[in-house]
Scaffold this active site. Structure first.
Site, PDB file in Angstrom:
ATOM      1  N   GLU A 151       0.877  -1.179   0.000  1.00  0.00           N
ATOM      2  CA  GLU A 151       0.000   0.000   0.000  1.00  0.00           C
ATOM      3  C   GLU A 151       0.910   1.223   0.000  1.00  0.00           C
ATOM      4  O   GLU A 151       1.337   1.689   1.052  1.00  0.00           O
ATOM      5  CB  GLU A 151      -0.925   0.000   1.217  1.00  0.00           C
ATOM      6  N   HIS A 161      -9.981  -0.025   0.671  1.00  0.00           N
ATOM      7  CA  HIS A 161     -10.888   0.596   1.661  1.00  0.00           C
ATOM      8  C   HIS A 161     -11.791   1.663   1.023  1.00  0.00           C
ATOM      9  O   HIS A 161     -11.604   2.863   1.173  1.00  0.00           O
ATOM     10  CB  HIS A 161     -10.161   1.130   2.891  1.00  0.00           C
ATOM     11  N   ASP A 201     -15.409  -0.790  11.365  1.00  0.00           N
ATOM     12  CA  ASP A 201     -15.064  -0.560  12.771  1.00  0.00           C
ATOM     13  C   ASP A 201     -15.901   0.524  13.419  1.00  0.00           C
ATOM     14  O   ASP A 201     -15.709   0.851  14.598  1.00  0.00           O
ATOM     15  CB  ASP A 201     -13.580  -0.212  12.906  1.00  0.00           C
ATOM     16  N   GLY A 202     -16.840   1.110  12.676  1.00  0.00           N
ATOM     17  CA  GLY A 202     -17.661   2.184  13.232  1.00  0.00           C
ATOM     18  C   GLY A 202     -16.993   3.538  13.205  1.00  0.00           C
ATOM     19  O   GLY A 202     -17.620   4.540  13.554  1.00  0.00           O
ATOM     20  N   ASP A 226      -7.293  -3.334   7.958  1.00  0.00           N
ATOM     21  CA  ASP A 226      -6.338  -2.224   7.802  1.00  0.00           C
ATOM     22  C   ASP A 226      -5.662  -1.948   9.146  1.00  0.00           C
ATOM     23  O   ASP A 226      -5.352  -0.813   9.498  1.00  0.00           O
ATOM     24  CB  ASP A 226      -7.028  -0.965   7.270  1.00  0.00           C
TER      25      ASP A 226
END
Length: 381
Positions: free
Chosen positions: A123, A210, A242-243, A268
């Site tokens: 990444e 993502h 994950d909120g 991630d």
């Protein structure tokens, strides 16, 4: 070799659906279709048995980094995630000097060869300074195909994915190069337009790194990369559930438009996953983790996550209201398919690795098995 086991009485999620009062037979390291008479029967009534989780985007955990850590550090991070149900993990590297990344790829390739990790994901550094997130802008570079090839070669056949801002000079040629070498080209940390993203997909990109994060937002006159990535059947979209990274409505939007077969839940995760709040390094960048949320000390950008996939699973069912079967697809089957490992992992079928997770009726993790051995023993009898 461990004795044969029969996990009996659970709700078992199979590729064909959920079986009540089902059973999973484990013979050695594999799932079997028949049990020998001497098999140990383990009563898992009142529980769920699902395939082991597969994480294609993970930077570390347990206080250890996959980007800069030693072999011992990397194995510590891998074990941390196994304790949370991730039986297959791809090690993700963040932006760094090209020579440093190539050396780290060599170390990670050795661990992949041993079967400790499933491969390597780069990444950065071939990403947009406009959407750099927690990457060091001074180390970013355009995706020169020769430099992309250098990293792929350094991985000795274990490079699984490279995230690119495909609108940058050399981006489309780099996508084609990766596709030719059987490496996933992922669109991410990008400032691309809708039209540029379509070009990248046509060139061979197959994953959205993502989705929603580190890319232009969806606009009604400028739909941007999100629309192109959601609408194209060739793309699998990563989601960090994950909120913090996504509003629940954004997650629902992705599932509605892409469908469960095109979603891959990822963590991630960075070093702090499974470890706690405090100060950490993500590559060369200093990160402060407070209340489980990781942000750069300088600038405050979200810097990866402290997520583990057992938490992502529970949230998807109990908060987002997704069917368990859809969550299993997103957290196991789909990422396994992307990695070209669906013949071994990602579902509970005879002949595949005995990788599985036992959850209670509240979807809390109580057991993890990897290749027939308990990593977390549910001790249910």
């Amino acid at each position: 070799m461990a004795p044969s086991k029969v996990l009996a009485g659970a709700r078992v999620v199979l590729p064909t659906g959920t079986v009540d009062d089902g059973r999973v037979i484990v013979d050695g390291t594999r799932i079997a279709d028949t049990a020998p008479p001497e098999a140990e029967v383990i009563d898992v009534s009142g529980h769920w048995v699902v395939p082991g989780f597969v994480d294609i985007h993970n930077h570390g955990g347990g206080g250890a980094s996959f980007t800069g850590g030693t072999a011992e550090d990397i194995l510590k991070g891998v074990h941390t995630h196994r304790l949370h149900g991730t039986t297959t993990v791809v090690a993700s590297a963040v932006t760094g000097e090209l020579d440093f990344l190539a050396r780290q790829a060599g170390l990670l390739a050795e661990l992949a060869q041993q079967g400790d990790i499933a491969g390597i994901h780069f990444e950065g550094p071939f990403i947009s300074p406009c959407r750099k997130g927690a990457h060091d802008e001074q180390l970013l570079r355009d995706p020169d195909p020769a430099e992309v090839r250098k990293l792929v070669d350094a991985a000795h056949g274990h490079a699984k994915m490279v995230t690119l801002a495909t609108e940058l000079p050399g981006g489309l040629d780099s996508v084609r190069l990766l596709a030719e070498h059987g490496v996933i080209a992922a669109v991410g940390h990008t400032d691309a337009t809708y039209e540029q993203t379509v070009q990248a997909i046509d060139a061979g990109a197959t994953v959205a790194t993502h989705l929603f994060n580190a890319m232009p937002p969806l606009g009604h006159r400028s739909p941007g990369p999100i629309t192109a990535l959601l609408e194209d059947e060739r793309i699998t979209v990563e989601l960090i559930n994950d909120g913090t990274h996504l509003h629940p409505a954004a997650l629902q939007l992705a599932f509605h438009h892409a469908g469960a077969a095109r979603v891959a839940f990822i963590t991630d995760a960075m070093d702090a996953a499974g470890f706690g709040d405090g100060r950490y390094l993500l590559g060369p960048m200093e990160v402060e983790v407070a209340d489980g949320v990781a942000r750069l000390v300088e600038g405050g950008s979200i810097a990866g996550s402290t997520l583990t996939l057992d938490r992502a699973f529970k949230r998807a069912v109990t908060v987002d209201g997704l069917p368990v079967e859809d969550v299993v697809a997103a957290i196991s089957a789909n990422p396994a398919r992307l990695l070209g490992m669906a013949d071994r992992v990602g579902s509970l079928e005879p002949g595949k690795d005995a990788d599985l997770v036992v959850l209670d009726d509240a979807f809390d993790l109580v057991g993890v098995m990897r290749r027939g051995e308990w990593v977390v023993d549910p001790q249910l009898g």
